[in-house]
Design a protein around this motif. Structure first.
Motif, PDB file in Angstrom:
ATOM      1  N   SER A  89       0.849  -1.214   0.042  1.00  0.00           N
ATOM      2  CA  SER A  89       0.031   0.050   0.034  1.00  0.00           C
ATOM      3  C   SER A  89       0.870   1.338   0.113  1.00  0.00           C
ATOM      4  O   SER A  89       2.573   0.907   0.667  1.00  0.00           O
ATOM      5  CB  SER A  89      -1.406  -0.179   1.567  1.00  0.00           C
ATOM      6  OG  SER A  89      -1.390  -1.003   1.264  1.00  0.00           O
ATOM      7  N   PRO A 130      -4.049   6.193  -8.140  1.00  0.00           N
ATOM      8  CA  PRO A 130      -4.849   5.005  -7.455  1.00  0.00           C
ATOM      9  C   PRO A 130      -5.200   4.644  -8.913  1.00  0.00           C
ATOM     10  O   PRO A 130      -5.680   3.338  -8.224  1.00  0.00           O
ATOM     11  CB  PRO A 130      -5.979   6.449  -7.293  1.00  0.00           C
ATOM     12  CG  PRO A 130      -5.090   7.426  -6.958  1.00  0.00           C
ATOM     13  CD  PRO A 130      -4.337   7.810  -7.905  1.00  0.00           C
ATOM     14  N   THR A 137      -4.031   0.361  -8.820  1.00  0.00           N
ATOM     15  CA  THR A 137      -4.535  -0.169  -7.887  1.00  0.00           C
ATOM     16  C   THR A 137      -4.770  -1.165  -8.533  1.00  0.00           C
ATOM     17  O   THR A 137      -6.159  -1.188  -9.092  1.00  0.00           O
ATOM     18  CB  THR A 137      -5.782   0.691  -6.206  1.00  0.00           C
ATOM     19  OG1 THR A 137      -5.460   1.575  -6.068  1.00  0.00           O
ATOM     20  CG2 THR A 137      -6.226  -0.816  -5.870  1.00  0.00           C
ATOM     21  N   GLN A 196      -0.643  -7.704  -4.731  1.00  0.00           N
ATOM     22  CA  GLN A 196      -1.354  -6.646  -4.657  1.00  0.00           C
ATOM     23  C   GLN A 196      -0.890  -5.180  -4.451  1.00  0.00           C
ATOM     24  O   GLN A 196      -0.072  -5.341  -3.624  1.00  0.00           O
ATOM     25  CB  GLN A 196      -2.592  -6.577  -3.206  1.00  0.00           C
ATOM     26  CG  GLN A 196      -3.517  -5.950  -3.301  1.00  0.00           C
ATOM     27  CD  GLN A 196      -4.054  -5.814  -4.447  1.00  0.00           C
ATOM     28  OE1 GLN A 196      -5.362  -6.928  -4.978  1.00  0.00           O
ATOM     29  NE2 GLN A 196      -5.185  -4.373  -4.112  1.00  0.00           N
ATOM     30  N   THR A 250      -1.810  -1.247  -4.402  1.00  0.00           N
ATOM     31  CA  THR A 250      -3.041  -0.259  -3.498  1.00  0.00           C
ATOM     32  C   THR A 250      -2.540   1.198  -3.301  1.00  0.00           C
ATOM     33  O   THR A 250      -1.623   1.224  -2.571  1.00  0.00           O
ATOM     34  CB  THR A 250      -3.329  -0.904  -2.029  1.00  0.00           C
ATOM     35  OG1 THR A 250      -3.927  -2.040  -2.219  1.00  0.00           O
ATOM     36  CG2 THR A 250      -4.816   0.058  -1.801  1.00  0.00           C
ATOM     37  N   SER A 259      -3.046   4.516  -2.502  1.00  0.00           N
ATOM     38  CA  SER A 259      -4.127   6.023  -2.037  1.00  0.00           C
ATOM     39  C   SER A 259      -4.040   7.374  -2.328  1.00  0.00           C
ATOM     40  O   SER A 259      -3.007   7.766  -2.396  1.00  0.00           O
ATOM     41  CB  SER A 259      -4.003   5.847  -0.596  1.00  0.00           C
ATOM     42  OG  SER A 259      -2.820   5.684  -0.019  1.00  0.00           O
TER      43      SER A 259
END
Length: 120
Positions: free
Chosen positions: A11, A85, A88, A115, A117, A119
């Motif tokens: 992330s 973003p 993602t 994964q 991600t 933000s």
């Protein structure tokens, strides 16, 4: 079918960078590519590198994504800069193809994904 394993996802905030890694034992005989799939969207081919280190990128990622390989480590990397973003998604590595295809059907061995991600 050989074992393929991705790592390096996480992330991050928009504007950051990540380097994804893909380990595949016989990748140097074939082309190896990175794909991604966001929820509700089709799998998208991002970049591929062949046995001679020639590369090809999807138009949507040119300039921000860089694919490379370390033969001594049996590893293919995907450097992603200036993350957005919209990046993602689950990122997958695949190998087993010839040439520089960006279609998933061309690849025979796939990892389980890592994964990413981003933000805002």
């Amino acid at each position: 079918e050989e074992h393929v394993e991705e790592s390096g996802g996480g992330s991050v905030q928009a504007g950051g960078s990540l380097r994804l890694s893909c380990v595949a034992s016989r990748y140097h005989y074939f082309s190896t590519a990175w794909f991604r799939q966001a929820p509700g969207k089709e799998r998208e081919g991002l970049a591929t590198i062949d046995r001679d280190s020639k590369t090809r990128y999807a138009d949507s990622v040119k300039g921000r994504f860089t694919i490379s390989k370390d033969k001594s480590a049996n590893t293919v990397y995907l450097q992603i800069d200036n993350l957005e973003p919209e990046d993602t998604a689950m990122y997958y590595c695949a190998t087993g193809a010839f040439g520089l295809p960006l279609k998933s059907i061309a690849y025979t061995s796939w990892g389980k994904g890592t994964q990413v991600t981003v933000s805002s």
